[in-house]
Design an enzyme around this catalytic site. Structure first.
Site, PDB file in Angstrom:
ATOM      1  N   HIS A  75       0.894  -1.247  -0.179  1.00 33.24           N
ATOM      2  CA  HIS A  75       0.095  -0.055   0.125  1.00 33.24           C
ATOM      3  C   HIS A  75       0.850   1.253   0.070  1.00 33.24           C
ATOM      4  O   HIS A  75       1.836   1.328   0.454  1.00 33.24           O
ATOM      5  CB  HIS A  75      -0.772   0.295   1.156  1.00 33.24           C
ATOM      6  N   GLU A  78      -4.236  -3.455  -4.165  1.00 39.49           N
ATOM      7  CA  GLU A  78      -5.612  -3.645  -4.191  1.00 39.49           C
ATOM      8  C   GLU A  78      -6.023  -2.206  -4.067  1.00 39.49           C
ATOM      9  O   GLU A  78      -6.845  -1.819  -3.031  1.00 39.49           O
ATOM     10  CB  GLU A  78      -6.405  -4.419  -3.268  1.00 39.49           C
TER      11      GLU A  78
END
Length: 370
Positions: free
Chosen positions: A267, A305
């Protein structure tokens, strides 16, 4: 071998011309300034106690790096020279090496060079950029031993201890600066992390606004998780963003695709607005992929994601070689599964922004032209 670079980010600041190209290389912890001069067709490698001059001959078909002496060059200086040659001519797929024969076997055994059917020695960018000693500050000589364990109901390999300090550094030619990743230090980085999380641009996607105590607890929890390595990205030592890397099999994403034992994910938030431009994206995004592939040679896939409505992030990921595999629903967001393959990253030389030089094209692979 494909030499396409069409999936890479286009940046507004191109590489310097070969006549002016320079690079700071750090093989095996040694520091070298590498300067290429296309006018004299030479490459100068300068260390603390060394000043080594090589021939770097561009004949339009192949680029040749020649060591002019009979004695073998020091290995770190040789690695710096090879990295410098690829930096001076970033469209080069394979670099011909002319070196004393005494070093050939060791270079081939280490994957630094390959001999062709004519007995000539070549360094391939695809192989060379998988050598951890040039970019990792404490590279492991072998993969961490494998032992399956059961943890929180999930079976996965035992993970190595979390590193500390700076783990990766790379000179970025188009920024003329060093990009580095270091492991987050709670006391040093807490206030910075808190400020970044409360930035409206970051908060829109992360939704983790809060006070110092909330973020302290959040980071303490992260640091207690053995499958996560939180990093601070820096340009010439100045922090600009937070990158949270993880082993995918233990992460929530592992339930949404067939995660392999050594898949990694990450991330990111860019906390400093001055570092949100395209030349910086072209530096840090391929570099986090590079770091994770170097960190364990068994890692074949990277995953991410982002939210499906984060159009800018999805575009940047696609330009850096991440495939958009599928949209899926987390409990807290609808996400896009992005995936990068090791083979694609190194074969396509995804660390190079497009175009590497105005009007230049990748040089042919000598395996198909000799």
């Amino acid at each position: 071998m494909s030499s396409s670079v069409q999936a890479q980010i286009q940046v507004d600041v191109p590489y310097e011309s070969p006549a002016e190209a320079s690079l700071l290389s750090r093989p095996e912890g040694y520091g070298y300034q590498v300067v290429g001069d296309s006018t004299t067709q030479s490459l100068l490698v300068k260390g603390n106690q060394e000043r080594l001059e090589w021939s770097l001959v561009d004949d339009s078909n192949h680029l040749t790096l020649r060591w002019p002496q009979r004695s073998a060059p020091p290995l770190p200086a040789l690695l710096a020279a090879i990295e410098g040659a690829f930096a001076c001519y970033p469209a080069t797929v394979a670099l011909r090496l002319q070196l004393p024969t005494v070093v050939h076997a060791n270079l081939c055994a280490a994957g630094i060079a390959v001999k062709d059917s004519h007995g000539e020695l070549w360094a391939y960018a695809e192989l060379f950029w998988q050598l951890p000693t040039l970019w990792l500050t404490s590279p492991s000589m072998c993969a961490y031993p494998q032992q399956p364990i059961l943890e929180n109901g999930k079976r996965h390999p035992r993970r190595p201890p979390r590193p500390s300090g700076t783990v990766y550094q790379r000179h970025i030619p188009w920024l003329n600066a060093t990009l580095s990743f270091r492991v987050l230090d709670l006391e040093l980085d807490l206030e910075r992390f808190n400020r970044w999380m409360n930035d409206p641009v970051v908060a829109h996607f992360w939704e983790e606004q809060g006070d110092l105590q909330q973020h302290r607890e959040r980071l303490e929890s992260t640091l207690q998780n053995p499958s996560v390595v939180p990093l601070i990205g820096c340009i010439d030592g100045e922090p600009f963003g937070y990158l949270e890397t993880y082993w995918a099999k233990e992460d929530r994403i592992g339930a949404y695709y067939a995660a392999d034992d050594f898949d990694r994910g990450w991330h990111v938030l860019i906390g400093e607005a001055a570092f949100r431009g395209r030349p910086y994206v072209a530096a840090w995004m391929p570099s986090i992929s590079h770091y994770l592939f170097l960190d364990d040679c068994r890692t074949q896939r990277l995953v991410i994601e982002p939210r499906v409505d984060n159009a800018k992030m999805l575009r940047n990921l696609a330009q850096c070689g991440y495939a958009h595999v599928k949209a899926f629903d987390f409990p807290h967001k609808r996400a896009m599964l992005g995936m990068q393959l090791r083979e694609h990253f190194f074969n396509e030389r995804s660390w190079i922004p497009l175009p590497p030089h105005p009007g230049s094209a990748p040089r042919p692979d000598p395996r198909f032209t000799l």
